[in-house]
Design a protein around this motif. Structure first.
Motif, PDB file in Angstrom:
ATOM      1  N   LEU A  17       0.829  -1.209   0.000  1.00 13.90           N
ATOM      2  CA  LEU A  17       0.000   0.000   0.000  1.00 13.90           C
ATOM      3  C   LEU A  17       0.861   1.256   0.000  1.00 13.90           C
ATOM      4  CD1 LEU A  17      -2.767  -1.141   2.489  1.00 13.90           C
ATOM      5  CD2 LEU A  17      -3.099  -0.541   0.072  1.00 13.90           C
ATOM      6  N   ARG A  18       1.906   1.267   0.811  1.00 17.92           N
ATOM      7  CA  ARG A  18       2.817   2.422   0.841  1.00 17.92           C
ATOM      8  C   ARG A  18       3.501   2.603  -0.516  1.00 17.92           C
ATOM      9  NH1 ARG A  18       4.348  -0.236   5.621  1.00 17.92           N
ATOM     10  NH2 ARG A  18       3.331   0.678   7.446  1.00 17.92           N
ATOM     11  N   TYR A  19       3.923   1.482  -1.103  1.00 18.84           N
ATOM     12  CA  TYR A  19       4.583   1.509  -2.414  1.00 18.84           C
ATOM     13  C   TYR A  19       3.630   2.055  -3.465  1.00 18.84           C
ATOM     14  CZ  TYR A  19       6.550  -0.291  -6.785  1.00 18.84           C
ATOM     15  OH  TYR A  19       7.009  -0.417  -8.062  1.00 18.84           O
ATOM     16  N   TYR A  20       2.407   1.562  -3.491  1.00 19.19           N
ATOM     17  CA  TYR A  20       1.419   2.043  -4.461  1.00 19.19           C
ATOM     18  C   TYR A  20       1.236   3.554  -4.348  1.00 19.19           C
ATOM     19  CZ  TYR A  20      -0.247  -2.669  -5.772  1.00 19.19           C
ATOM     20  OH  TYR A  20      -0.362  -3.946  -6.264  1.00 19.19           O
ATOM     21  N   GLU A  21       1.187   4.045  -3.136  1.00 22.53           N
ATOM     22  CA  GLU A  21       1.019   5.479  -2.937  1.00 22.53           C
ATOM     23  C   GLU A  21       2.278   6.239  -3.370  1.00 22.53           C
ATOM     24  OE1 GLU A  21      -0.005   8.721   0.573  1.00 22.53           O
ATOM     25  OE2 GLU A  21      -0.040   6.587   1.069  1.00 22.53           O
ATOM     26  N   ARG A  22       3.433   5.727  -2.995  1.00 23.97           N
ATOM     27  CA  ARG A  22       4.703   6.403  -3.300  1.00 23.97           C
ATOM     28  C   ARG A  22       4.930   6.562  -4.801  1.00 23.97           C
ATOM     29  NH1 ARG A  22       7.764   3.222  -0.688  1.00 23.97           N
ATOM     30  NH2 ARG A  22       8.661   2.014  -2.361  1.00 23.97           N
ATOM     31  N   ILE A  23       4.549   5.541  -5.586  1.00 20.55           N
ATOM     32  CA  ILE A  23       4.798   5.612  -7.031  1.00 20.55           C
ATOM     33  C   ILE A  23       3.640   6.242  -7.795  1.00 20.55           C
ATOM     34  CG2 ILE A  23       6.396   3.651  -6.967  1.00 20.55           C
ATOM     35  CD1 ILE A  23       4.144   1.969  -8.309  1.00 20.55           C
ATOM     36  N   GLY A  24       2.584   6.619  -7.088  1.00 20.89           N
ATOM     37  CA  GLY A  24       1.463   7.281  -7.741  1.00 20.89           C
ATOM     38  C   GLY A  24       0.434   6.333  -8.306  1.00 20.89           C
ATOM     39  N   LEU A  25       0.461   5.086  -7.866  1.00 23.06           N
ATOM     40  CA  LEU A  25      -0.509   4.113  -8.340  1.00 23.06           C
ATOM     41  C   LEU A  25      -1.879   4.344  -7.710  1.00 23.06           C
ATOM     42  CD1 LEU A  25      -0.366   1.838 -10.361  1.00 23.06           C
ATOM     43  CD2 LEU A  25       0.200   0.289  -8.522  1.00 23.06           C
ATOM     44  N   ILE A  26      -1.862   4.878  -6.508  1.00 20.89           N
ATOM     45  CA  ILE A  26      -3.090   5.365  -5.880  1.00 20.89           C
ATOM     46  C   ILE A  26      -2.824   6.806  -5.462  1.00 20.89           C
ATOM     47  CG2 ILE A  26      -3.948   3.119  -5.093  1.00 20.89           C
ATOM     48  CD1 ILE A  26      -2.904   3.758  -2.307  1.00 20.89           C
ATOM     49  N   PRO A  27      -3.866   7.638  -5.483  1.00 15.38           N
ATOM     50  CA  PRO A  27      -3.668   9.034  -5.071  1.00 15.38           C
ATOM     51  C   PRO A  27      -3.196   9.114  -3.612  1.00 15.38           C
ATOM     52  CG  PRO A  27      -5.769   8.769  -6.205  1.00 15.38           C
ATOM     53  CD  PRO A  27      -5.224   7.392  -5.970  1.00 15.38           C
ATOM     54  N   ARG A  28      -2.548  10.223  -3.279  1.00 14.12           N
ATOM     55  CA  ARG A  28      -2.072  10.441  -1.913  1.00 14.12           C
ATOM     56  C   ARG A  28      -3.195  10.241  -0.901  1.00 14.12           C
ATOM     57  NH1 ARG A  28       2.771  10.192  -0.932  1.00 14.12           N
ATOM     58  NH2 ARG A  28       4.157  11.351  -2.262  1.00 14.12           N
ATOM     59  N   VAL A  29      -2.884   9.515   0.152  1.00 12.06           N
ATOM     60  CA  VAL A  29      -3.848   9.268   1.224  1.00 12.06           C
ATOM     61  C   VAL A  29      -3.639  10.332   2.297  1.00 12.06           C
ATOM     62  CG1 VAL A  29      -4.575   7.615   2.993  1.00 12.06           C
ATOM     63  CG2 VAL A  29      -3.856   6.787   0.730  1.00 12.06           C
ATOM     64  N   ASN A  30      -4.734  10.934   2.731  1.00 12.22           N
ATOM     65  CA  ASN A  30      -4.636  11.934   3.805  1.00 12.22           C
ATOM     66  C   ASN A  30      -4.164  11.284   5.091  1.00 12.22           C
ATOM     67  OD1 ASN A  30      -5.531  14.149   2.268  1.00 12.22           O
ATOM     68  ND2 ASN A  30      -7.648  13.538   2.574  1.00 12.22           N
ATOM     69  N   ARG A  31      -3.592  12.102   5.942  1.00 11.10           N
ATOM     70  CA  ARG A  31      -3.090  11.611   7.228  1.00 11.10           C
ATOM     71  C   ARG A  31      -3.821  12.322   8.357  1.00 11.10           C
ATOM     72  NH1 ARG A  31       2.293   9.068   6.646  1.00 11.10           N
ATOM     73  NH2 ARG A  31       2.651   8.895   4.413  1.00 11.10           N
TER      74      ARG A  31
END
Length: 128
Positions: A17-31
């Protein structure tokens, strides 16, 4: 939802999940205030979409392009549609190849099953 909950829900690792977010595979997740990822229903829909597309064999690069186009807004609807149409064509071709492979495997298995039946018949004849 926390990353652990999303990981469990979709059966993929938190690292993925972190990888998907880091490479732009999923949009940035809010924190949240503590800096912990806070997945919304919309985020989960993206995760589900990406998992589905990856399971079908779509390349990461194509999916990144799709997400980038999506984030640019409605002006990219036609480009997104064309990208998906092209991937559908490729998927259909892969499915046809897989169907041929399945048919070949079924044939080979049937041949071996017939050989086993013949061997069993021979064995019974030789025992009598």
């Amino acid at each position: 939802m926390t990353i652990a909950e999303v990981s469990e829900k979709f059966g993929i690792s938190q690292d993925t999940l972190r990888y998907y977010e880091r490479i732009g595979l999923i949009p940035r997740v809010n924190r949240n205030k503590s800096g912990i990822r806070d997945y919304t229903e919309e985020d989960c829909k993206w995760v589900e979409f990406i998992i589905c597309m990856r399971n079908a064999g779509l390349p990461i690069e194509v999916l990144i392009e799709y997400v980038e186009l999506f984030q640019q807004g409605d002006a990219t609807i036609e480009a997104r549609k064309e990208l998906l149409i092209e991937q559908r064509k490729l998927l259909i071709a892969r499915m046809e190849d897989m169907q041929k492979t399945l048919e070949r495997l079924n044939y080979k298995i049937a041949v071996y099953e017939q050989v086993v039946v013949e061997k069993e018949k021979e064995l019974k004849r030789s025992e009598n």
